[in-house]
Design a protein around this motif. Sequence first.
Motif, mmCIF file in Angstrom:
data_model
loop_
_atom_site.group_PDB
_atom_site.id
_atom_site.type_symbol
_atom_site.label_atom_id
_atom_site.label_comp_id
_atom_site.label_asym_id
_atom_site.label_seq_id
_atom_site.Cartn_x
_atom_site.Cartn_y
_atom_site.Cartn_z
ATOM 1 N N CYS A 82 0.958 -1.505 -0.301
ATOM 2 C CA CYS A 82 0.560 -0.345 -0.209
ATOM 3 C C CYS A 82 1.105 1.083 0.385
ATOM 4 O O CYS A 82 1.680 1.538 1.163
ATOM 5 N N ILE A 83 0.802 2.563 -1.091
ATOM 6 C CA ILE A 83 1.815 3.542 -1.207
ATOM 7 C C ILE A 83 0.685 4.458 -0.668
ATOM 8 O O ILE A 83 -0.276 4.932 -1.049
ATOM 9 N N SER A 87 2.277 11.592 1.978
ATOM 10 C CA SER A 87 3.048 11.103 3.261
ATOM 11 C C SER A 87 4.273 10.369 3.204
ATOM 12 O O SER A 87 4.621 9.823 4.204
ATOM 13 N N GLY A 88 4.398 9.472 1.761
ATOM 14 C CA GLY A 88 6.042 9.109 1.858
ATOM 15 C C GLY A 88 6.259 8.009 2.581
ATOM 16 O O GLY A 88 6.887 7.242 2.660
ATOM 17 N N ALA A 109 5.759 -1.039 7.882
ATOM 18 C CA ALA A 109 5.866 0.528 7.697
ATOM 19 C C ALA A 109 7.645 0.384 7.830
ATOM 20 O O ALA A 109 8.134 0.445 8.219
ATOM 21 N N ALA A 110 7.114 2.011 6.431
ATOM 22 C CA ALA A 110 7.902 1.944 6.080
ATOM 23 C C ALA A 110 8.030 3.987 4.975
ATOM 24 O O ALA A 110 7.675 3.889 4.786
ATOM 25 N N ASN A 111 8.868 3.799 4.938
ATOM 26 C CA ASN A 111 8.838 5.479 5.203
ATOM 27 C C ASN A 111 9.800 5.755 3.977
ATOM 28 O O ASN A 111 10.749 4.383 2.920
ATOM 29 N N GLU A 148 -1.999 4.652 10.443
ATOM 30 C CA GLU A 148 -1.921 5.693 9.910
ATOM 31 C C GLU A 148 -1.584 7.032 10.974
ATOM 32 O O GLU A 148 -1.850 7.841 11.302
ATOM 33 N N VAL A 149 -3.599 6.385 11.678
ATOM 34 C CA VAL A 149 -3.369 7.351 13.386
ATOM 35 C C VAL A 149 -2.899 6.851 14.147
ATOM 36 O O VAL A 149 -3.250 7.367 15.979
#
Length: 195
Positions: A82-83, A87-88, A109-111, A148-149
Motif C-alpha cells: 500500500c503506497i 505522506s511518503g 511500515a516504512a518511509n 497511520e493514526v
Amino acid sequence: MIDKTELLKTIAGKNRGLLAGELDKVEILAAIARLEDRNPTPNPIERGDLLDGNWRLLYTTSRELLGFDRFPGFKLGQVYQCIRTDSGKIYNLAEIIGLPWLEGLVAVAANLEVISERRVNVKFERAIVGLQRFLGYQSPGEMVKQIEVGKKFSPIDFNIGDRDRQGWLEITYLDNELRIGRGNQGSVFVLTKDI
C-alpha cells in the motif's frame, strides 16, 4: 497490450512464484523485461495519481516473502503493498492462512525517500505480527488507516527504525492497473492495483 497479456498468462497458476520452476522463472523474467521496455510511465515516482493505492502481489522472486509458505500448517495468503505518496509511506502486508481462527498477518511500515524519477529508498520503521482476528484485520486499506493514526496492536508491534533495516525499490513499469518493481536484493515484483 500484447506484452502485458503475455506476462499475465505466463505468471498465471504460479501462486505468486511459489509454483514457478526454473524454466518458468526464465520465461517470466523475459516477459517482464519485454514489458519494462514498453513502460508507458517514464517517471513513475512523479505519478502519485498512479502509484497511490493498494497493490496486490501477482508474482515475485523474493525469497523473504515466499519463505512465509515454509512454516508447517501455514500458507502464504494475499500479499499487498500500500503506497501513500502524500505522506511518503509504504505498507507491506502479508496474510498468513492457517487453521480456522488462526489466520495471521505480518505488516511492515516504512518511509520512502525519493532518489530519482524511478527509485526510492525504503527505510523500515515498524512491524506488526499477530492473528488477524485479534488485530481486527478486515482489509489492507483499513489496516493502513489504523497504522497511520498510530494505533498500537498486540501481541507484537515494535519499532524497527533503529535497526537500520532499509533497501531500495525501483519502479520499472507503471500503468493504471499494473506495476513492476525491482528491489535491492535482486527481487522482482509484479503487482496489480486492488480496487
